[in-house]
Design a protein around this motif. Structure first.
Motif, PDB file in Angstrom:
ATOM      1  N   ARG A   7      -1.098 -13.541 -10.805  1.00  0.00           N
ATOM      2  CA  ARG A   7      -1.876 -12.332 -11.049  1.00  0.00           C
ATOM      3  C   ARG A   7      -2.758 -12.172  -9.828  1.00  0.00           C
ATOM      4  O   ARG A   7      -3.623 -13.006  -9.564  1.00  0.00           O
ATOM      5  N   LEU A   8      -2.537 -11.137  -9.064  1.00  0.00           N
ATOM      6  CA  LEU A   8      -3.277 -10.891  -7.835  1.00  0.00           C
ATOM      7  C   LEU A   8      -4.298  -9.798  -8.093  1.00  0.00           C
ATOM      8  O   LEU A   8      -3.969  -8.770  -8.676  1.00  0.00           O
ATOM      9  N   ILE A   9      -5.549 -10.029  -7.682  1.00  0.00           N
ATOM     10  CA  ILE A   9      -6.605  -9.034  -7.843  1.00  0.00           C
ATOM     11  C   ILE A   9      -7.140  -8.709  -6.457  1.00  0.00           C
ATOM     12  O   ILE A   9      -7.596  -9.596  -5.738  1.00  0.00           O
ATOM     13  N   GLY A  34     -10.728  -4.773  -7.250  1.00  0.00           N
ATOM     14  CA  GLY A  34     -10.571  -5.176  -8.649  1.00  0.00           C
ATOM     15  C   GLY A  34      -9.267  -4.720  -9.273  1.00  0.00           C
ATOM     16  O   GLY A  34      -9.060  -4.899 -10.466  1.00  0.00           O
ATOM     17  N   ASN A  35      -8.364  -4.132  -8.485  1.00  0.00           N
ATOM     18  CA  ASN A  35      -7.060  -3.726  -9.007  1.00  0.00           C
ATOM     19  C   ASN A  35      -6.207  -4.967  -9.231  1.00  0.00           C
ATOM     20  O   ASN A  35      -6.050  -5.784  -8.331  1.00  0.00           O
ATOM     21  N   GLY A  84      -4.006  -8.091   9.061  1.00  0.00           N
ATOM     22  CA  GLY A  84      -5.082  -7.131   8.848  1.00  0.00           C
ATOM     23  C   GLY A  84      -4.695  -5.698   9.152  1.00  0.00           C
ATOM     24  O   GLY A  84      -5.484  -4.785   8.947  1.00  0.00           O
ATOM     25  N   GLY A  85      -3.473  -5.461   9.616  1.00  0.00           N
ATOM     26  CA  GLY A  85      -3.062  -4.123  10.017  1.00  0.00           C
ATOM     27  C   GLY A  85      -2.248  -3.346   8.998  1.00  0.00           C
ATOM     28  O   GLY A  85      -1.945  -2.181   9.220  1.00  0.00           O
ATOM     29  N   SER A  86      -1.903  -3.956   7.898  1.00  0.00           N
ATOM     30  CA  SER A  86      -1.051  -3.309   6.910  1.00  0.00           C
ATOM     31  C   SER A  86      -1.732  -2.087   6.290  1.00  0.00           C
ATOM     32  O   SER A  86      -2.931  -2.098   6.025  1.00  0.00           O
ATOM     33  N   THR A  87      -0.951  -1.049   6.057  1.00  0.00           N
ATOM     34  CA  THR A  87      -1.472   0.136   5.364  1.00  0.00           C
ATOM     35  C   THR A  87      -1.288   0.000   3.855  1.00  0.00           C
ATOM     36  O   THR A  87      -1.686   0.896   3.115  1.00  0.00           O
ATOM     37  N   THR A  88      -0.688  -1.099   3.428  1.00  0.00           N
ATOM     38  CA  THR A  88      -0.459  -1.329   1.990  1.00  0.00           C
ATOM     39  C   THR A  88      -1.157  -2.604   1.527  1.00  0.00           C
ATOM     40  O   THR A  88      -0.662  -3.293   0.638  1.00  0.00           O
ATOM     41  N   LYS A  89      -2.308  -2.932   2.143  1.00  0.00           N
ATOM     42  CA  LYS A  89      -3.037  -4.149   1.790  1.00  0.00           C
ATOM     43  C   LYS A  89      -3.248  -4.221   0.281  1.00  0.00           C
ATOM     44  O   LYS A  89      -3.497  -3.195  -0.327  1.00  0.00           O
ATOM     45  N   PRO A  90      -3.147  -5.373  -0.290  1.00  0.00           N
ATOM     46  CA  PRO A  90      -3.048  -6.686   0.332  1.00  0.00           C
ATOM     47  C   PRO A  90      -1.617  -7.078   0.697  1.00  0.00           C
ATOM     48  O   PRO A  90      -1.370  -8.175   1.158  1.00  0.00           O
TER      49      PRO A  90
END
Length: 90
Positions: A37-39, A43-44, A61-67
């Protein structure tokens, strides 16, 4: 050798099929497989426990879909130290 602070073998430990594996990809993302379970920072929650799917988490750190990783690391020339450093005893 497994650091006992990171892994405990007890009655509440998940079975081998339920364990989570995190693999460091060379100059790339963390590859995570298993029930998690990734938060995120907002808090999503992403409940991946039932699917047990493989996900890639951004390290550059460059992703546009972090995390999550979107492959930007290969475009920006991200380089990282890949080897884990042994914990100091004390």
């Amino acid at each position: 050798m497994t650091d006992p602070r990171l892994f405990r073998e007890d009655s509440d430990a998940p079975s081998a099929q339920q364990r989570v594996e995190i693999k460091v990809r060379e100059s790339g993302p963390y590859r995570v497989q298993g029930p998690i379970r990734l938060i995120d920072a907002d808090g999503n929650a992403y409940d991946l426990a039932e699917r047990g799917e493989v996900i890639a988490l951004c390290r550059c750190g460059g992703s546009t879909t972090k995390p999550f990783c979107d492959g930007t690391h290969s475009k920006v020339g991200f380089e990282a130290a890949e080897r884990a450093v042994e914990a100091e005893s004390g």
